[in-house]
Design a protein around this motif. Structure first.
Motif, PDB file in Angstrom:
ATOM      1  N   ARG A  73       0.934  -1.224   0.314  1.00 28.55           N
ATOM      2  CA  ARG A  73      -0.091   0.092  -0.198  1.00 28.55           C
ATOM      3  C   ARG A  73       0.580   1.136   0.019  1.00 28.55           C
ATOM      4  N   ARG A  74       1.959   1.077   0.322  1.00 29.15           N
ATOM      5  CA  ARG A  74       2.768   2.458   0.548  1.00 29.15           C
ATOM      6  C   ARG A  74       3.556   3.037  -0.896  1.00 29.15           C
ATOM      7  N   ILE A  75       3.665   3.910  -1.369  1.00 30.84           N
ATOM      8  CA  ILE A  75       4.896   4.557  -2.188  1.00 30.84           C
ATOM      9  C   ILE A  75       4.832   5.554  -2.526  1.00 30.84           C
ATOM     10  N   THR A  76       5.685   6.507  -2.830  1.00 27.13           N
ATOM     11  CA  THR A  76       6.437   7.500  -2.950  1.00 27.13           C
ATOM     12  C   THR A  76       6.158   8.066  -4.194  1.00 27.13           C
ATOM     13  N   ALA A  77       5.992   9.098  -3.951  1.00 24.12           N
ATOM     14  CA  ALA A  77       5.846  10.162  -5.211  1.00 24.12           C
ATOM     15  C   ALA A  77       6.954  10.072  -6.285  1.00 24.12           C
ATOM     16  N   ARG A  78       8.210   9.441  -5.862  1.00 26.54           N
ATOM     17  CA  ARG A  78       9.418   9.778  -6.784  1.00 26.54           C
ATOM     18  C   ARG A  78       9.087   8.192  -7.215  1.00 26.54           C
ATOM     19  N   GLU A  79       8.624   6.933  -7.005  1.00 27.43           N
ATOM     20  CA  GLU A  79       7.882   5.083  -7.639  1.00 27.43           C
ATOM     21  C   GLU A  79       7.114   5.424  -8.007  1.00 27.43           C
ATOM     22  N   ALA A  80       5.923   6.279  -8.087  1.00 27.59           N
ATOM     23  CA  ALA A  80       4.662   6.786  -8.500  1.00 27.59           C
ATOM     24  C   ALA A  80       5.781   6.867 -10.021  1.00 27.59           C
ATOM     25  N   ARG A  81       5.696   8.525  -9.761  1.00 25.11           N
ATOM     26  CA  ARG A  81       6.653   8.706 -11.140  1.00 25.11           C
ATOM     27  C   ARG A  81       7.296   7.843 -12.226  1.00 25.11           C
ATOM     28  N   ASP A  82       8.314   7.537 -11.090  1.00 22.66           N
ATOM     29  CA  ASP A  82       8.633   6.286 -12.562  1.00 22.66           C
ATOM     30  C   ASP A  82       7.789   5.364 -12.879  1.00 22.66           C
ATOM     31  N   PHE A  83       6.513   4.379 -11.860  1.00 24.35           N
ATOM     32  CA  PHE A  83       5.901   3.519 -12.129  1.00 24.35           C
ATOM     33  C   PHE A  83       4.272   3.691 -13.280  1.00 24.35           C
ATOM     34  N   LEU A  84       4.094   4.781 -13.133  1.00 22.08           N
ATOM     35  CA  LEU A  84       3.737   5.832 -14.477  1.00 22.08           C
ATOM     36  C   LEU A  84       4.133   5.584 -15.195  1.00 22.08           C
ATOM     37  N   THR A  85       5.335   6.795 -15.564  1.00 24.72           N
ATOM     38  CA  THR A  85       6.194   6.805 -16.475  1.00 24.72           C
ATOM     39  C   THR A  85       6.219   8.435 -16.761  1.00 24.72           C
ATOM     40  N   LEU A  86       6.042   8.976 -15.733  1.00 24.17           N
ATOM     41  CA  LEU A  86       5.701  10.729 -16.037  1.00 24.17           C
ATOM     42  C   LEU A  86       6.450  11.074 -15.717  1.00 24.17           C
ATOM     43  N   SER A  87       6.641  12.303 -16.381  1.00 28.03           N
ATOM     44  CA  SER A  87       7.955  12.960 -16.848  1.00 28.03           C
ATOM     45  C   SER A  87       7.921  13.688 -14.965  1.00 28.03           C
ATOM     46  N   ALA A  88       7.163  14.269 -14.904  1.00 26.70           N
ATOM     47  CA  ALA A  88       7.595  15.113 -13.528  1.00 26.70           C
ATOM     48  C   ALA A  88       6.970  14.929 -11.988  1.00 26.70           C
ATOM     49  N   THR A  89       7.652  14.669 -10.885  1.00 24.94           N
ATOM     50  CA  THR A  89       7.641  14.691  -9.534  1.00 24.94           C
ATOM     51  C   THR A  89       6.284  14.850  -9.354  1.00 24.94           C
ATOM     52  N   GLN A  90       5.936  16.461  -9.421  1.00 28.62           N
ATOM     53  CA  GLN A  90       4.883  16.804  -9.104  1.00 28.62           C
ATOM     54  C   GLN A  90       3.288  16.435  -9.583  1.00 28.62           C
ATOM     55  N   GLN A  91       3.470  16.060 -10.873  1.00 25.34           N
ATOM     56  CA  GLN A  91       2.512  15.658 -11.500  1.00 25.34           C
ATOM     57  C   GLN A  91       2.194  14.245 -10.728  1.00 25.34           C
ATOM     58  N   ALA A  92       2.866  13.336 -10.560  1.00 22.14           N
ATOM     59  CA  ALA A  92       2.388  12.260  -9.490  1.00 22.14           C
ATOM     60  C   ALA A  92       2.690  12.597  -8.419  1.00 22.14           C
ATOM     61  N   ARG A  93       2.447  13.630  -7.839  1.00 20.55           N
ATOM     62  CA  ARG A  93       2.069  14.054  -6.802  1.00 20.55           C
ATOM     63  C   ARG A  93       0.219  15.034  -6.910  1.00 20.55           C
ATOM     64  N   ARG A  94       0.212  15.324  -7.841  1.00 19.74           N
ATOM     65  CA  ARG A  94      -1.414  15.667  -8.293  1.00 19.74           C
ATOM     66  C   ARG A  94      -2.103  14.502  -9.138  1.00 19.74           C
ATOM     67  N   LEU A  95      -1.528  13.366  -9.363  1.00 14.01           N
ATOM     68  CA  LEU A  95      -2.443  12.247  -9.785  1.00 14.01           C
ATOM     69  C   LEU A  95      -2.033  11.459  -8.286  1.00 14.01           C
ATOM     70  N   LEU A  96      -1.777  11.372  -7.102  1.00 14.61           N
ATOM     71  CA  LEU A  96      -1.831  10.070  -6.384  1.00 14.61           C
ATOM     72  C   LEU A  96      -3.000  11.267  -5.568  1.00 14.61           C
ATOM     73  N   HIS A  97      -3.074  12.528  -5.142  1.00 10.96           N
ATOM     74  CA  HIS A  97      -4.055  13.812  -4.635  1.00 10.96           C
ATOM     75  C   HIS A  97      -5.488  13.270  -5.100  1.00 10.96           C
ATOM     76  N   ARG A  98      -5.130  13.271  -6.417  1.00  7.97           N
ATOM     77  CA  ARG A  98      -6.563  12.775  -6.913  1.00  7.97           C
ATOM     78  C   ARG A  98      -7.158  11.467  -6.845  1.00  7.97           C
ATOM     79  N   SER A  99      -6.297  10.384  -6.765  1.00  8.04           N
ATOM     80  CA  SER A  99      -7.094   9.161  -6.676  1.00  8.04           C
ATOM     81  C   SER A  99      -7.312   9.245  -4.843  1.00  8.04           C
ATOM     82  N   GLY A 100      -7.334   9.772  -4.104  1.00  8.18           N
ATOM     83  CA  GLY A 100      -7.924   9.424  -2.971  1.00  8.18           C
ATOM     84  C   GLY A 100      -6.710   9.162  -1.716  1.00  8.18           C
ATOM     85  N   ALA A 101      -5.423   8.753  -1.890  1.00  9.81           N
ATOM     86  CA  ALA A 101      -4.106   8.136  -1.800  1.00  9.81           C
ATOM     87  C   ALA A 101      -4.045   9.024  -0.554  1.00  9.81           C
ATOM     88  N   GLU A 102      -3.316   8.446   0.549  1.00  7.06           N
ATOM     89  CA  GLU A 102      -3.127   9.389   1.759  1.00  7.06           C
ATOM     90  C   GLU A 102      -2.254   9.336   1.899  1.00  7.06           C
TER      91      GLU A 102
END
Length: 328
Positions: free
Chosen positions: A277-306
């Motif tokens: 259940r645990r993921i960091t913003a950088r891990e999410a960026r790499d796993f989702l193949t995004l270009s920016a960590t901030q983009q991963a943070r926004r998606l994690l926030h919108r998904s409802g992750a705490e």
């Protein structure tokens, strides 16, 4: 009524996603694909009972499928539990195919053929009895009376044969014969049948305690899979390709051009099943193949992750997301 419906186990979904993300040339691929095939076949067998079980009226009994419970540290799972005013039936479903012979201790033996290796399956009758014993103890500890407990092993696949026929246990039946056995139990005299209200209350207790297995660190550790073994990215819900790119508001598939705003939720669910259940913003960026960590943070926030912690200790709890929990 159905209190818990058929739902494919998380481990099946994990194995399927790994076969999508792992190259066929990987040393572990064949073993994972074979196990997924076996587990998926078993789930299809369980679900195939739905037609016969529809015979019972909604107000006559309560059914729970894929019920997973724990009693004093012992986990057990019941394929189908039928709570009827006159009886309680634990139904164990086997989707075996081919010729099987019954061994000396009740085990089912499939001899080697030109196309398959020999295999021994544990005694399904004893398996069902063990589940029933644990279930009765679980319910009685909570003050629930169990009426006429029964077990039934159902062979869901029409392409299976058991030998020798004289050693087939009485509570092992083929799928077409399952309904008649249940109706036999329904016709029996019962001095004090349960009410449907009592059955619903018991079913609510069971459903609330239902805890499908999902290891804290995910299934990947159990199957000796590392992050380097699988391909990151977001799988297209339309064509199944690992080929989605994130634009400003949507994901777009490079192969079929399908557009989806929430495709990352499925990928984050893949991560949860595999690595926990645990993921960091950088891990999410790499796993989702995004270009920016901030983009991963926004998606994690919108998904409802705490969001938990601060600065370099910040990580996200994916199971805080209702959307991800529903996909598990």
């Amino acid at each position: 009524m159905i209190r818990l419906d058929f739902y494919e186990p998380a481990v099946n979904r994990f194995l399927h996603s790994m076969t999508q993300r792992m190259p066929a040339s990987h040393p572990r691929y064949s073993a994972l694909a074979d196990e997924y095939g076996r587990r998926a076949s078993g789930f299809r067998g369980e679900r195939s009972l739905a037609y016969e079980l529809r015979y019972f009226r909604e107000d006559e009994c309560v059914m729970l499928h894929g019920l997973a419970l724990e009693l004093r540290g012992m986990r057990f799972q019941i394929d189908t539990l039928l709570l009827h005013p006159k009886f309680t039936a634990v139904i164990e479903v086997k989707n075996w195919a081919g010729a099987l012979r019954i061994g000396g201790a009740g085990e089912m033996v499939r001899d080697a053929t030109a196309h398959a290796e020999a295999r021994v399956f544990p005694d399904p009758v004893q398996q069902a009895k063990n589940q029933l014993r644990l279930l009765v103890d679980w319910l009685e500890e909570r003050g629930v009376k169990v009426r006429s407990p029964e077990t039934l092993v159902v062979l869901a696949n029409s392409q299976v044969t058991l030998e020798p026929p004289e050693r087939i246990p009485a509570n092992v039946v083929c799928r077409p014969a399952m309904l008649e056995r249940l109706l036999e139990w329904r016709r029996r005299a019962c001095p004090a049948p349960a009410t449907i209200t009592e059955l619903k209350a018991a079913a609510d207790l069971l459903a609330e305690a239902n805890t499908p297995r999902l290891p804290a660190s995910g299934f990947a550790h159990d199957y000796h899979i590392s992050r380097a073994d699988i391909s990151p990215g977001v799988i297209c819900p339309n064509c199944g390709a690992l080929a989605m790119n994130r634009g400003r508001k949507y994901w777009r598939c490079r192969r079929c051009c399908h557009v989806c705003a929430e495709a990352h939720l499925s990928a984050l669910t893949d991560w949860t099943r595999a690595f926990g259940r645990r993921i960091t913003a950088r891990e999410a960026r790499d796993f989702l193949t995004l270009s920016a960590t901030q983009q991963a943070r926004r998606l994690l926030h919108r998904s409802g992750a705490e969001k938990i912690g601060a600065d370099r200790q910040t990580h996200y709890d994916l199971l805080a997301s209702e959307a991800i929990r529903l996909l598990l």
